[in-house]
Design a protein around this motif. Structure first.
Motif, PDB file in Angstrom:
ATOM      1  N   UNK A   1       9.085  34.838  -7.589  1.00  0.00           N
ATOM      2  CA  UNK A   1      10.234  34.762  -6.671  1.00  0.00           C
ATOM      3  C   UNK A   1      11.545  35.051  -7.386  1.00  0.00           C
ATOM      4  N   UNK A   2      11.567  34.815  -8.709  1.00  0.00           N
ATOM      5  CA  UNK A   2      12.793  35.078  -9.469  1.00  0.00           C
ATOM      6  C   UNK A   2      12.946  36.559  -9.786  1.00  0.00           C
ATOM      7  N   UNK A   3      11.897  37.333  -9.611  1.00  0.00           N
ATOM      8  CA  UNK A   3      11.981  38.767  -9.868  1.00  0.00           C
ATOM      9  C   UNK A   3      12.034  39.116 -11.341  1.00  0.00           C
ATOM     10  N   UNK A   4      11.288  38.396 -12.150  1.00  0.00           N
ATOM     11  CA  UNK A   4      11.284  38.674 -13.600  1.00  0.00           C
ATOM     12  C   UNK A   4      10.324  39.811 -13.952  1.00  0.00           C
ATOM     13  N   UNK A   5       9.985  40.624 -12.974  1.00  0.00           N
ATOM     14  CA  UNK A   5       8.936  41.636 -13.165  1.00  0.00           C
ATOM     15  C   UNK A   5       9.154  42.584 -14.351  1.00  0.00           C
ATOM     16  N   UNK A   6      10.357  43.167 -14.546  1.00  0.00           N
ATOM     17  CA  UNK A   6      10.490  44.114 -15.675  1.00  0.00           C
ATOM     18  C   UNK A   6      10.132  43.472 -17.014  1.00  0.00           C
ATOM     19  N   UNK A   7      10.504  42.218 -17.196  1.00  0.00           N
ATOM     20  CA  UNK A   7      10.226  41.552 -18.471  1.00  0.00           C
ATOM     21  C   UNK A   7       8.761  41.108 -18.571  1.00  0.00           C
ATOM     22  N   UNK A   8       8.168  40.805 -17.434  1.00  0.00           N
ATOM     23  CA  UNK A   8       6.728  40.489 -17.434  1.00  0.00           C
ATOM     24  C   UNK A   8       5.944  41.739 -17.844  1.00  0.00           C
ATOM     25  N   UNK A   9       6.321  42.889 -17.271  1.00  0.00           N
ATOM     26  CA  UNK A   9       5.649  44.149 -17.626  1.00  0.00           C
ATOM     27  C   UNK A   9       5.834  44.424 -19.121  1.00  0.00           C
ATOM     28  N   UNK A  10       7.036  44.173 -19.632  1.00  0.00           N
ATOM     29  CA  UNK A  10       7.299  44.412 -21.064  1.00  0.00           C
ATOM     30  C   UNK A  10       6.399  43.531 -21.930  1.00  0.00           C
ATOM     31  N   UNK A  11       6.210  42.278 -21.526  1.00  0.00           N
ATOM     32  CA  UNK A  11       5.366  41.349 -22.302  1.00  0.00           C
ATOM     33  C   UNK A  11       3.908  41.809 -22.299  1.00  0.00           C
ATOM     34  N   UNK A  12       3.413  42.184 -21.127  1.00  0.00           N
ATOM     35  CA  UNK A  12       2.011  42.618 -21.028  1.00  0.00           C
ATOM     36  C   UNK A  12       1.820  43.923 -21.799  1.00  0.00           C
ATOM     37  N   UNK A  13       2.803  44.818 -21.683  1.00  0.00           N
ATOM     38  CA  UNK A  13       2.733  46.095 -22.416  1.00  0.00           C
ATOM     39  C   UNK A  13       2.630  45.842 -23.921  1.00  0.00           C
ATOM     40  N   UNK A  14       3.439  44.924 -24.423  1.00  0.00           N
ATOM     41  CA  UNK A  14       3.449  44.623 -25.862  1.00  0.00           C
ATOM     42  C   UNK A  14       2.090  44.109 -26.319  1.00  0.00           C
ATOM     43  N   UNK A  15       1.515  43.196 -25.543  1.00  0.00           N
ATOM     44  CA  UNK A  15       0.211  42.640 -25.950  1.00  0.00           C
ATOM     45  C   UNK A  15      -0.875  43.711 -25.849  1.00  0.00           C
TER      46      UNK A  15
ATOM     47  N   UNK B   1      -0.649  46.766 -26.272  1.00  0.00           N
ATOM     48  CA  UNK B   1      -0.533  47.762 -27.363  1.00  0.00           C
ATOM     49  C   UNK B   1      -0.605  47.102 -28.734  1.00  0.00           C
ATOM     50  N   UNK B   2      -0.853  45.803 -28.746  1.00  0.00           N
ATOM     51  CA  UNK B   2      -1.021  45.111 -30.023  1.00  0.00           C
ATOM     52  C   UNK B   2       0.237  44.994 -30.834  1.00  0.00           C
ATOM     53  N   UNK B   3       1.404  44.981 -30.143  1.00  0.00           N
ATOM     54  CA  UNK B   3       2.655  44.909 -30.899  1.00  0.00           C
ATOM     55  C   UNK B   3       3.345  43.556 -30.704  1.00  0.00           C
ATOM     56  N   UNK B   4       2.593  42.573 -30.194  1.00  0.00           N
ATOM     57  CA  UNK B   4       3.188  41.249 -30.006  1.00  0.00           C
ATOM     58  C   UNK B   4       2.660  40.294 -31.067  1.00  0.00           C
ATOM     59  N   UNK B   5       3.246  39.109 -31.109  1.00  0.00           N
ATOM     60  CA  UNK B   5       2.892  38.107 -32.111  1.00  0.00           C
ATOM     61  C   UNK B   5       1.402  37.801 -32.086  1.00  0.00           C
TER      62      UNK B   5
END
Ligand code: FES
Ligand code: FES
Length: 239
Positions: free
Chosen positions: A219-233, A235-239
């Motif tokens: 409901x908060x519309x955090x979608x762009x940052x959610x996509x960024x987080x999933x993309x990072x994981x 592609x293996x570029x997250x913690x």
């Protein structure tokens, strides 16, 4: 000899006598059937589940069950109609899993059952007996994480990419994202893979992420940052 009925009760008695004369005795007369049907219709009109009329909750409905949650056996005594979501929140006090719609429409209640994401509001607790259930509380590498390195990579990525605002949808988003990345790794396709023609081990593009995460509403519309987080994981570029 036929006798004219003088009241509704007389009419019903006569009706049953006539049925018996013809060898057609029914436990439920037409009038009683109509009365029961009306009660069910009225209940439906005001949102009372028909099962609430047919089967009142009582001790007879309760059964013992052991759920395996985050690697730990949890013995419980539950009404057989209890959802997995209510078992977690109301019976085990595990409130990390959120209740949004309670109708399978928002994804806030997403947990993993044998590694696959499910809406726990639509899953009976008894249907999950014998399975490995993982909730947001069980995702991290250690039971009580103290630093970012203790978190599951998806949790760390949500932190790093600011993938939330109020945080209510976040446990469901994270559990769903963990399973979505695994689904893609196994080569499972989505409707986007179908449309793009990349059905042979599809890449986790942003469109794929958006489609695969479309069952989780924010409901908060955090979608762009959610996509960024999933993309990072993915592609293996997250913690
Ligand atoms: S609470 Fe389960 S899908 Fe909304
Ligand atoms: S962060 Fe508020 S609903 Fe998603």
């Amino acid at each position: 000899m036929s006798v004219a009925p003088c009241s509704e009760l007389d009419e019903e008695v006569l009706e049953e006598q006539q049925l018996e004369e013809h060898g057609l005795h029914f436990e439920l007369s037409r009038r009683r059937f109509m009365q029961a049907a009306s009660a069910f219709s009225a209940a439906a009109a005001v949102g009372v589940p028909a099962t609430a009329l047919a089967a009142p909750v009582d001790a007879e409905q309760k059964r013992a069950i052991t759920l395996k949650i985050n690697g730990k056996a949890q013995p419980l005594t539950l009404d057989t109609r209890t959802s997995l979501l209510d078992a977690l929140r109301e019976n085990l006090d595990m409130t990390g899993t959120k209740k949004g719609c309670d109708h399978g429409q928002c994804g806030a209640c997403t947990v993993l059952v044998d590694g696959r994401r499910v809406n726990s509001c639509l899953t009976l607790a008894f249907a999950a007996e014998g399975a490995e259930i993982t909730t947001i509380e069980g995702l991290s590498k250690v039971p009580e994480p103290k630093e970012v390195g203790d978190l599951h990579p998806m949790q760390a990525a949500f932190l790093e990419h600011d993938g939330y605002q109020c945080g209510y949808c976040t446990p469901g988003q994270i559990c769903s994202a963990v399973a979505a990345v695994e689904e893609q790794k196994r080569g499972e396709i989505s409707i986007v893979s179908w449309h793009t023609g990349k059905t042979d081990h599809p890449e986790m593009t942003d469109d794929e992420i958006r489609e695969r995460m479309s069952g989780n509403i924010c409901r908060c519309g955090a979608y762009p940052n959610i996509v960024a987080a999933v993309r990072a994981v993915s592609r293996g570029v997250s913690a």
